[in-house]
Scaffold this motif. Structure first.
Motif, PDB file in Angstrom:
ATOM      1  N   ARG A 524       0.938  -1.198   0.028  1.00  0.00           N
ATOM      2  CA  ARG A 524      -0.003  -0.020   0.238  1.00  0.00           C
ATOM      3  C   ARG A 524       0.804   1.209  -0.046  1.00  0.00           C
ATOM      4  O   ARG A 524       0.621   2.274  -0.617  1.00  0.00           O
ATOM      5  CB  ARG A 524      -0.973   0.188   1.295  1.00  0.00           C
ATOM      6  CG  ARG A 524      -2.083  -1.332   1.157  1.00  0.00           C
ATOM      7  CD  ARG A 524      -3.030  -0.799   2.524  1.00  0.00           C
ATOM      8  NE  ARG A 524      -4.122  -1.993   2.483  1.00  0.00           N
ATOM      9  CZ  ARG A 524      -5.007  -1.952   3.207  1.00  0.00           C
ATOM     10  NH1 ARG A 524      -4.993  -0.936   4.074  1.00  0.00           N
ATOM     11  NH2 ARG A 524      -5.782  -2.959   3.334  1.00  0.00           N
ATOM     12  N   ALA A 525       1.976   1.214   0.791  1.00  0.00           N
ATOM     13  CA  ALA A 525       2.843   2.537   0.853  1.00  0.00           C
ATOM     14  C   ALA A 525       3.482   2.707  -0.420  1.00  0.00           C
ATOM     15  O   ALA A 525       3.711   3.886  -1.002  1.00  0.00           O
ATOM     16  CB  ALA A 525       3.751   2.268   1.804  1.00  0.00           C
ATOM     17  N   ARG A 526       3.891   1.643  -1.231  1.00  0.00           N
ATOM     18  CA  ARG A 526       4.622   1.668  -2.542  1.00  0.00           C
ATOM     19  C   ARG A 526       3.701   2.078  -3.450  1.00  0.00           C
ATOM     20  O   ARG A 526       4.089   2.985  -4.488  1.00  0.00           O
ATOM     21  CB  ARG A 526       5.372   0.409  -2.845  1.00  0.00           C
ATOM     22  CG  ARG A 526       6.510  -0.061  -2.023  1.00  0.00           C
ATOM     23  CD  ARG A 526       7.017  -1.520  -2.650  1.00  0.00           C
ATOM     24  NE  ARG A 526       8.183  -1.588  -1.755  1.00  0.00           N
ATOM     25  CZ  ARG A 526       8.656  -2.796  -1.819  1.00  0.00           C
ATOM     26  NH1 ARG A 526       8.280  -3.887  -2.735  1.00  0.00           N
ATOM     27  NH2 ARG A 526       9.703  -3.191  -1.187  1.00  0.00           N
ATOM     28  N   ALA A 527       2.428   1.814  -3.339  1.00  0.00           N
ATOM     29  CA  ALA A 527       1.462   2.254  -4.474  1.00  0.00           C
ATOM     30  C   ALA A 527       1.071   3.684  -4.277  1.00  0.00           C
ATOM     31  O   ALA A 527       0.640   4.222  -5.151  1.00  0.00           O
ATOM     32  CB  ALA A 527      -0.140   1.566  -4.248  1.00  0.00           C
ATOM     33  N   ARG A 725      -8.044  -0.628  -5.836  1.00  0.00           N
ATOM     34  CA  ARG A 725      -7.560  -1.412  -4.373  1.00  0.00           C
ATOM     35  C   ARG A 725      -6.371  -0.181  -3.727  1.00  0.00           C
ATOM     36  O   ARG A 725      -5.997   0.662  -4.689  1.00  0.00           O
ATOM     37  CB  ARG A 725      -6.738  -2.567  -4.860  1.00  0.00           C
ATOM     38  CG  ARG A 725      -7.502  -3.736  -5.393  1.00  0.00           C
ATOM     39  CD  ARG A 725      -6.676  -4.934  -5.651  1.00  0.00           C
ATOM     40  NE  ARG A 725      -7.692  -5.861  -6.150  1.00  0.00           N
ATOM     41  CZ  ARG A 725      -7.311  -6.599  -7.248  1.00  0.00           C
ATOM     42  NH1 ARG A 725      -6.316  -6.045  -8.102  1.00  0.00           N
ATOM     43  NH2 ARG A 725      -8.035  -7.500  -7.780  1.00  0.00           N
ATOM     44  N   ALA A 726      -6.199  -0.410  -2.669  1.00  0.00           N
ATOM     45  CA  ALA A 726      -5.184   0.522  -2.101  1.00  0.00           C
ATOM     46  C   ALA A 726      -3.686   0.145  -2.419  1.00  0.00           C
ATOM     47  O   ALA A 726      -2.800   1.017  -2.297  1.00  0.00           O
ATOM     48  CB  ALA A 726      -5.281   0.273  -0.384  1.00  0.00           C
ATOM     49  N   THR A 727      -3.584  -1.118  -2.958  1.00  0.00           N
ATOM     50  CA  THR A 727      -2.467  -1.635  -3.341  1.00  0.00           C
ATOM     51  C   THR A 727      -2.224  -1.357  -4.752  1.00  0.00           C
ATOM     52  O   THR A 727      -0.882  -1.898  -5.299  1.00  0.00           O
ATOM     53  CB  THR A 727      -2.274  -3.061  -2.932  1.00  0.00           C
ATOM     54  OG1 THR A 727      -3.418  -3.969  -3.535  1.00  0.00           O
ATOM     55  CG2 THR A 727      -2.475  -3.517  -1.498  1.00  0.00           C
ATOM     56  N   ASP A 728      -2.901  -0.790  -5.389  1.00  0.00           N
ATOM     57  CA  ASP A 728      -2.807  -0.345  -6.840  1.00  0.00           C
ATOM     58  C   ASP A 728      -1.845   0.677  -7.016  1.00  0.00           C
ATOM     59  O   ASP A 728      -2.399   1.880  -6.830  1.00  0.00           O
ATOM     60  CB  ASP A 728      -4.303  -0.351  -7.552  1.00  0.00           C
ATOM     61  CG  ASP A 728      -4.262  -0.428  -9.183  1.00  0.00           C
ATOM     62  OD1 ASP A 728      -3.088  -0.165  -9.606  1.00  0.00           O
ATOM     63  OD2 ASP A 728      -5.190  -0.788  -9.703  1.00  0.00           O
ATOM     64  N   PRO A 729      -0.969   0.829  -7.861  1.00  0.00           N
ATOM     65  CA  PRO A 729      -0.120   1.860  -7.951  1.00  0.00           C
ATOM     66  C   PRO A 729      -0.745   2.794  -9.215  1.00  0.00           C
ATOM     67  O   PRO A 729      -0.037   4.065  -9.447  1.00  0.00           O
ATOM     68  CB  PRO A 729       1.529   1.360  -8.309  1.00  0.00           C
ATOM     69  CG  PRO A 729       1.296  -0.113  -8.894  1.00  0.00           C
ATOM     70  CD  PRO A 729      -0.222  -0.559  -8.249  1.00  0.00           C
ATOM     71  N   ILE A 730      -1.477   2.165 -10.048  1.00  0.00           N
ATOM     72  CA  ILE A 730      -1.736   2.978 -11.226  1.00  0.00           C
ATOM     73  C   ILE A 730      -3.379   3.262 -10.916  1.00  0.00           C
ATOM     74  O   ILE A 730      -3.716   4.627 -11.229  1.00  0.00           O
ATOM     75  CB  ILE A 730      -1.886   1.964 -12.290  1.00  0.00           C
ATOM     76  CG1 ILE A 730      -0.282   1.779 -12.648  1.00  0.00           C
ATOM     77  CG2 ILE A 730      -2.507   2.779 -13.624  1.00  0.00           C
ATOM     78  CD1 ILE A 730      -0.172   0.742 -13.811  1.00  0.00           C
ATOM     79  N   GLY A 731      -4.256   2.537 -10.735  1.00  0.00           N
ATOM     80  CA  GLY A 731      -5.760   2.624 -10.550  1.00  0.00           C
ATOM     81  C   GLY A 731      -5.987   3.255  -9.251  1.00  0.00           C
ATOM     82  O   GLY A 731      -5.308   3.356  -8.147  1.00  0.00           O
ATOM     83  N   GLY A 732      -7.185   4.209  -9.325  1.00  0.00           N
ATOM     84  CA  GLY A 732      -7.785   4.797  -7.889  1.00  0.00           C
ATOM     85  C   GLY A 732      -9.167   4.985  -8.114  1.00  0.00           C
ATOM     86  O   GLY A 732      -9.857   4.987  -9.156  1.00  0.00           O
ATOM     87  N   LEU A 751     -10.545  -4.885  -0.626  1.00  0.00           N
ATOM     88  CA  LEU A 751      -9.112  -5.590   0.213  1.00  0.00           C
ATOM     89  C   LEU A 751      -8.535  -6.435  -0.805  1.00  0.00           C
ATOM     90  O   LEU A 751      -8.927  -7.123  -1.649  1.00  0.00           O
ATOM     91  CB  LEU A 751      -9.883  -6.439   1.234  1.00  0.00           C
ATOM     92  CG  LEU A 751     -10.584  -5.598   2.379  1.00  0.00           C
ATOM     93  CD1 LEU A 751     -11.019  -6.779   3.324  1.00  0.00           C
ATOM     94  CD2 LEU A 751      -9.635  -4.435   3.278  1.00  0.00           C
ATOM     95  N   ASP A 752      -7.133  -6.278  -0.497  1.00  0.00           N
ATOM     96  CA  ASP A 752      -6.217  -6.873  -1.280  1.00  0.00           C
ATOM     97  C   ASP A 752      -4.883  -7.263  -0.529  1.00  0.00           C
ATOM     98  O   ASP A 752      -4.381  -6.471   0.021  1.00  0.00           O
ATOM     99  CB  ASP A 752      -5.567  -5.990  -2.518  1.00  0.00           C
ATOM    100  CG  ASP A 752      -4.812  -6.800  -3.315  1.00  0.00           C
ATOM    101  OD1 ASP A 752      -4.865  -8.143  -3.439  1.00  0.00           O
ATOM    102  OD2 ASP A 752      -3.755  -6.326  -3.886  1.00  0.00           O
ATOM    103  N   LEU A 769      -2.477  -8.819  -5.431  1.00  0.00           N
ATOM    104  CA  LEU A 769      -2.799  -8.686  -6.724  1.00  0.00           C
ATOM    105  C   LEU A 769      -2.199  -7.197  -7.297  1.00  0.00           C
ATOM    106  O   LEU A 769      -2.249  -7.147  -8.426  1.00  0.00           O
ATOM    107  CB  LEU A 769      -4.027  -8.997  -7.158  1.00  0.00           C
ATOM    108  CG  LEU A 769      -4.734 -10.373  -6.989  1.00  0.00           C
ATOM    109  CD1 LEU A 769      -6.049 -10.462  -7.312  1.00  0.00           C
ATOM    110  CD2 LEU A 769      -3.893 -11.421  -7.631  1.00  0.00           C
ATOM    111  N   GLY A 770      -2.487  -6.291  -6.436  1.00  0.00           N
ATOM    112  CA  GLY A 770      -2.158  -5.017  -6.909  1.00  0.00           C
ATOM    113  C   GLY A 770      -2.990  -4.632  -8.061  1.00  0.00           C
ATOM    114  O   GLY A 770      -4.290  -4.183  -7.869  1.00  0.00           O
TER     115      GLY A 770
END
Length: 827
Positions: A524-527, A725-732, A751-752, A769-770
């Motif tokens: 989540r932090a990296r995303a 997802r909160a772990t997605d670095p692209i989507g939001g 949730l991921d 899954l990100g």
């Protein structure tokens, strides 16, 4: 793999059109079936169905329980051909083309500022073409033909230069003739760029988009609002945003005009290099001819700038015009002048010698200053566009009253376009300087270019100064990089408590696993680093602008390379200057070689080509409105494809349609929906997941994907759901709230992973899954079913049996309507 989809409660024909994201996907993966058949399209982009669904329109009773899935595959538009890996060399052109579309939204009636913004970006793009050609001239004419072939030790060390060597005294040994022969290389480069641009123009921009899809459908669509909406919420027609204009995805005219201007600019740059030295000592008629050629060069240069500054695109209508005379005669006249300059340069001048360097220092310095001035002017115009209109001035594009609570998250306060334009100039300078530095180092043997240790004087002093600031730039960038790393680590530590709270209900009384919690928190932090990218881009651009100005000042003040400019200074300072020059030269050359190596690997390796294709998926979404030599815009093919497919389905069947887009596919889906007429848009539902619509496009391209545009899209489609997802670095999230009885677009954050630990439903550990595999989440099927339930059942048109055909308009017995593993019927 998609889970089983619950059957929607409402009946009627339904279609789910799947659009994949960056990196591509196969139709077998998208449809979860190894047996698929192409129903329309070609090898570049096509729509696929499962083999058993090929004639779904003829058997609607079989699909009462769920939608007919279709997959639109467009990955070959960006990564299908191995030669497209060479597009890496066009990266500066692509980046400056992006700057054109990063214009802030105009507040009020400011067409003059909008037009000025486009003119400035196009002028920056023109300087990049001149810079690339000038670098090729520096390598071929100055370093090779003028300096190395004119020095006996250098020419003897490179046997392939023997016919040009001044020691042999051959016909080509005169300096002017050597320059004329060397001019073939930059001329061929310009011709290659013209050919590639013309070829892609014929395949993309010159393909007329389909027309007639906005005609009224044969079967009337009920005016009753969808279930769950307030009848009072129906408004008048929603004005079309820029991406919905008829001519937005048809750039045939402007690309042809800009291609002619940039090709002419390249030829004129080679002409200027040819006329720079040979005629310095001419007299009489020969001198008059040189002056006449220079005057013609100036006139054509003014014409090129005038063509580039002309009004850009005609988006409000489908512009079918093509200035054939301009497109033909401007490059032709420039090429003819280049031939005359080559003949003038090859004129016999007995006794002439090549001493010093070609006068390129002043040219490169002036070009760098021009680029900096244009970027600064672009920043001023962007800030003026961001200012609110004066009192009493009529407003166009004013925010809707319902958008008052939505805050625009435009990057860098509207300066994203100027910052990206500066990055394009920096990339162009690094690539051009890298080639010159590496060739000079190769020709000069063990000596360092510009230090006076070898037979060559070296490239222009400015290029050595620009190479010397590269280590300084990287050192300065280490500070924000370290700050981001520390901030990410601190954010991951804070997010551990949030992760444990999110999965508290699943865990019950079981104690949390600290390793599992830490991994989820780190993802989540990296995303979240994506949201810090604008600041990093701003820092890089501002630093590059300041260091570029310092390089020009240092080169002009000292007249020497950094290693010689500080000869009288403290030994530590002199050693540092020499070290930065050598290190910068090697770093620039290494970076260029890395580009070439990566492109060569991608040419041979499909997986690497797909990785590079991801870069083009994002960068070549926009039409070529600023630079004609940039990689072509795939959306000019993909958006009309999707628009036509959605319109043909709703008109032929009267049924419901859900267009489902992942990642970049959601951007294509939104652009295609905007192109639909209002009556068709009302029959379409939109499902987006992992979508960068607001997080990337809304922030970087606010004039086209800002809050007002996204809220307007929400009002015009029947319904819209977005998953992230909160772990997605692209989507939001797209940040479109509930309005007039319509629910908010964003679903609760997914949730991921879907399960924290081992459960009866998930006995094995679930992966994080990100950005990938959203369809595996149960929420995907639930939201898709909710969209279909919300749409009204269609009113299918009664068709005569003689008209019966499959969805592509072909009769059932047509070969293309058969699955690939079944024999075709006899003719």
């Amino acid at each position: 793999m998609s889970p089983a989809t619950p059957a929607p409660d409402s009946g009627g024909a339904a279609l789910e059109l799947l659009v994949h994201g960056v990196g591509g996907a196969t139709p077998q993966d998208m449809l979860d079936d190894p047996r698929t058949v192409r129903v329309t399209g070609d090898r570049t982009a096509a729509v696929y169905r499962r083999a058993e669904d090929r004639d779904a329109e003829l058997r609607p009773e079989r699909y009462a329980a769920g939608p007919v899935p279709e997959a639109y595959c467009w990955s070959n538009l960006t990564s299908g051909d191995g030669a497209r890996a060479l597009w890496l060399l066009l990266l500066p052109f692509m980046v400056v083309n992006l700057a054109h579309w990063m214009r802030p939204p105009a507040r009020g009636r400011r067409p003059g500022l909008v037009r000025l913004y486009g003119v400035l970006v196009r002028l920056v793009a023109l300087t990049l073409t001149v810079l690339l050609t000038a670098a090729a001239c520096e390598v071929a004419l100055d370093l090779t033909a003028w300096q190395c072939a004119g020095a006996a030790t250098c020419a003897d060390a490179h046997s392939w230069l023997g016919f040009l060597s001044v020691e042999r005294g051959g016909w080509w040994s005169q300096p002017g003739r050597r320059l004329a022969a060397a001019a073939l290389l930059p001329t061929a480069l310009v011709g290659l760029l013209w050919y590639l641009s013309h070829r892609t123009w014929s395949a993309y921009e010159a393909q007329r988009p389909p027309t007639g899809h906005d005609e009224p459908a044969p079967a009337p669509v009920p005016e009753t609002p969808s279930p769950g909406t307030d009848p009072a919420s129906h408004r008048g027609p929603e004005p079309r945003p820029p991406l919905g204009r008829p001519g937005f995805w048809y750039g045939r005219r402007i690309v042809a005009r800009l291609r002619a201007a940039h090709t002419a600019a390249g030829f004129l740059t080679v002409t200027a290099a040819l006329l720079a030295a040979p005629g310095r000592h001419d007299t009489g008629a020969r001198a008059a001819l040189g002056v006449a050629l220079q005057a013609a060069l100036a006139v054509l240069a003014v014409v090129v700038v005038r063509v580039v500054c002309r009004r850009g695109r005609s988006e409000h209508r489908l512009d079918l015009r093509l200035e054939r005379a301009l497109v033909t005669w401007l490059p032709g006249a420039s090429l003819a002048l280049l031939v005359l300059a080559a003949l003038y340069s090859a004129w016999s001048r007995p006794g002439s010698v090549s001493s010093g360097t070609l006068p390129g220092d002043a040219f490169f310095g002036s070009l760098t200053l021009a680029q900096g001035g244009l970027v600064v002017a672009l920043g001023v115009v962007a800030l003026l566009l961001r200012r609110p209109p004066r009192k009493g001035l009529p407003r166009t594009g004013a925010p809707d009253p319902g958008t008052a609570g939505v805050r625009s998250r435009t990057v860098l306060g509207g300066l994203g376009g100027p910052a990206v334009a500066m990055l394009a100039c920096a990339l162009g300078g690094v690539m051009s300087g890298g080639v010159a530095q590496r060739v000079a180092d190769w020709l000069d043997g063990p000596a360092t270019p510009g230090m006076g240790e070898g037979p060559l004087i070296g490239p222009p002093v400015l290029l050595s100064w620009q190479a010397s600031v590269i280590p300084v730039l990287l050192l300065l960038l280490a500070v924000p990089a370290a700050v981001l790393a520390v901030r990410t680590a601190c954010a991951a530590r804070r997010l551990r408590a949030v992760v444990e709270e999110d999965y508290a209900a699943e865990r019950g009384d079981e104690r949390p696993d600290p390793v599992r919690t830490a991994r989820i928190a780190v993802c989540r932090a990296r995303a979240s680093l994506t949201d810090a990218a604008p600041v990093l881009v701003g820092v890089v651009s501002a630093t590059a602008l300041l260091l570029g100005a310092a390089s020009v000042a240092g080169a002009w003040a000292s007249g020497n390379v950094p290693g010689r400019a500080f000869d009288g200074a403290h030994p530590a300072v002199a050693s540092l200057a020499s070290a930065t020059q050598a290190l910068g030269s090697w770093m620039v050359g290494f970076g260029f070689l890395l580009f070439v190596t990566w492109g060569r690997r991608a040419y041979r390796d499909l997986s690497a080509r797909r990785t590079i294709g991801i870069l083009w998926d994002v960068g070549t979404f926009w039409p070529r409105a600023a630079h004609p030599f940039a990689p072509p815009c795939y959306a000019e093919r993909a958006v009309p494809d999707l628009t036509w497919r959605m319109s043909s389905w709703t008109r032929r069947t009267g049924g419901r349609l859900v267009i489902s887009g992942h990642s970049q596919g959601s951007v294509l889906a939104a652009a295609a929906v905007w192109q639909l007429p209002p009556t068709t848009r009302g029959r379409v539902a939109l499902l987006t997941y992992g979508s960068p619509l607001e997080r990337l496009y809304g922030r970087w391209f606010p004039a086209y994907f800002g809050p007002e545009a996204l809220r307007g899209l929400h009002r015009t489609v029947d319904c819209w759901h977005n998953l992230y997802r909160a772990t997605d670095p692209i989507g939001g999230p797209v940040l479109v709230p509930a309005e007039d009885g319509r629910p908010a677009v964003d679903a609760p954050v997914l949730l991921d992973p879907v399960a924290y630990g081992r459960t009866h439903e998930y006995p094995l550990p679930e992966p994080i899954l990100g950005h990938s595999d959203y369809q595996a989440d149960p929420a995907f099927a639930e939201r898709r079913t909710a969209l279909l339930d919300r749409l009204l059942p269609g009113v299918p048109r009664q068709r005569d049996p003689a008209e019966r055909a499959d969805h592509s308009g072909r009769p059932p017995g047509h070969p293309r309507a058969q699955p690939p593993d079944q024999p075709q019927p006899p003719r």
